[in-house]
Scaffold this active site. Structure first.
Site, PDB file in Angstrom:
ATOM      1  N   SER A 161     -22.750  25.884 -57.248  1.00  0.00           N
ATOM      2  CA  SER A 161     -24.194  25.884 -57.067  1.00  0.00           C
ATOM      3  C   SER A 161     -24.855  26.919 -57.982  1.00  0.00           C
ATOM      4  O   SER A 161     -24.788  26.795 -59.204  1.00  0.00           O
ATOM      5  CB  SER A 161     -24.522  26.119 -55.592  1.00  0.00           C
ATOM      6  OG  SER A 161     -25.864  25.829 -55.306  1.00  0.00           O
ATOM      7  N   ASP A 256     -26.602  15.315 -52.411  1.00  0.00           N
ATOM      8  CA  ASP A 256     -26.912  16.615 -52.994  1.00  0.00           C
ATOM      9  C   ASP A 256     -28.124  16.470 -53.904  1.00  0.00           C
ATOM     10  O   ASP A 256     -28.100  15.680 -54.851  1.00  0.00           O
ATOM     11  CB  ASP A 256     -25.715  17.125 -53.787  1.00  0.00           C
ATOM     12  CG  ASP A 256     -25.928  18.500 -54.391  1.00  0.00           C
ATOM     13  OD1 ASP A 256     -27.009  19.079 -54.225  1.00  0.00           O
ATOM     14  OD2 ASP A 256     -24.987  18.995 -55.046  1.00  0.00           O
ATOM     15  N   HIS A 286     -23.825  18.784 -50.586  1.00  0.00           N
ATOM     16  CA  HIS A 286     -23.812  20.070 -51.280  1.00  0.00           C
ATOM     17  C   HIS A 286     -23.260  21.144 -50.353  1.00  0.00           C
ATOM     18  O   HIS A 286     -23.657  21.255 -49.196  1.00  0.00           O
ATOM     19  CB  HIS A 286     -25.236  20.446 -51.709  1.00  0.00           C
ATOM     20  CG  HIS A 286     -25.296  21.657 -52.581  1.00  0.00           C
ATOM     21  ND1 HIS A 286     -25.291  21.575 -53.957  1.00  0.00           N
ATOM     22  CD2 HIS A 286     -25.365  22.973 -52.284  1.00  0.00           C
ATOM     23  CE1 HIS A 286     -25.348  22.794 -54.465  1.00  0.00           C
ATOM     24  NE2 HIS A 286     -25.385  23.666 -53.471  1.00  0.00           N
TER      25      HIS A 286
END
Length: 325
Positions: A161, A256, A286
């Protein structure tokens, strides 16, 4: 794009909803950090046995950057390959402990040393503080390779991320002479484009644990101005060219908001002549990579990334010695 969660991912999502955990955007950064920290006990798998875990500090202009070194039981002979890891958390939350198990698994599966870097967080430290820490830490690690016992020629960067964003930015900076030579980059559902204009940012099916509103909350805490959105150090997809970057492993998840910008970055890397391994987990959301206690696909991903890193480092070692594999 229609998204159907895997059965275990759907069960985890339902459990999070029923727990009534407040949305991050309704909290202060300190409150959000506490919630994120507490969640690791529920989601993290059992750690593999390692030979050593060591805390240390990396000198920096502002003082020091905390770091943690993971040495697995099995390493190749000689100076070891290394993965410099940057944790996720939207540049606002997360620390060495939230990603401790992930780093242990990557060290074990990749048969390499992992060094996790605890860069400064926003909003106390706005962009580009995290970038400066990430680039500076990678450079210091390379400069001190002999003392650490690593091979600076086999130094890769990675993260999930926001950490994937920082890894991509370090690779770009290094290519342009502002950091050490990078052997490879592991980008786990990376944030690459703060314009947030890809389709997955507006599809309701992708707004699962990482929601569209919390991304904006992270962005507003991290960036200092609207102009920062177009700075490649915040949005690596905005770099003028991706030519000359090191091999990449790029992972995306179906549910996501960052899905499309991750897949697009992988495509652009490939079009620029970069060797890319792209792996998509269509039924996951995610953040799943840190949830190996609940989601087996997280463990599958860790094994695959470890295998990719081993192959990369074995190939680099053979090139350095003139052997063929």
């Amino acid at each position: 794009m229609p998204v159907t969660l895997d059965a275990d991912a759907a069960a985890v999502y339902k459990a999070f909803q029923e727990a009534g955990r407040p949305a991050y955007e309704t909290l202060t950064p300190d409150e959000a950090r506490a919630y994120y920290f507490a969640a690791r006990v529920v989601t993290n798998p059992e750690p593999p046995e390692l030979a050593e875990v060591q805390e240390f500090a990396i000198p920096a202009p502002h003082g020091a950057i905390p770091a943690r070194l993971y040495r697995p039981m099995r390493l190749p002979d000689g100076p070891a390959p290394v993965l410099v890891f940057f944790h996720g958390g939207g540049w606002v939350i997360g620390n060495l402990d939230t990603h401790d198990i992930v780093c242990r698994k990557l060290a074990h599966e990749g048969e390499l040393i992992v060094i996790s870097v605890d860069y400064r967080l926003a909003p106390e430290h706005k962009f580009p503080a995290a970038v400066d820490d990430a680039v500076g830490a990678a450079q210091w690690i390379a400069d001190n390779a002999a003392a650490i016992g690593i091979d600076a020629r086999r130094l890769s960067v990675g993260g999930d991320s926001a950490g994937g964003n920082l890894a991509a930015v370090v690779a770009l900076a290094a290519r342009d002479g502002k950091g050490p030579k990078i052997a490879g980059q592991v980008l786990i559902y990376p944030a690459t484009d703060f314009t947030m204009s890809h389709p997955s940012h507006s599809e309701p099916e992708t707004s699962v644990l990482l929601t569209h509103s919390v991304i904006r909350w992270f962005r507003d805490h991290y960036l200092g101005s609207a102009a920062d959105v177009h700075d490649w150090r915040a949005s690596p997809a905005r770099a003028e060219t991706l030519v000359g970057l090191p091999p990449a492993y790029v992972l995306t998840a179906g549910a996501d908001p960052l899905r499309d910008e991750g897949s697009d970055y992988a495509l652009r890397l490939r079009e620029a002549g970069v060797a890319v391994t792209y792996r998509h987990f269509p039924g996951q959301f995610h953040g799943f990579f840190t949830m190996g206690k609940l989601l087996d696909q997280a463990n599958v991903a860790a094994v695959e990334i470890g295998a990719w890193l081993r192959a990369l480092n074995e190939r680099d070692a053979s090139c350095q010695t003139g052997r063929s594999v």
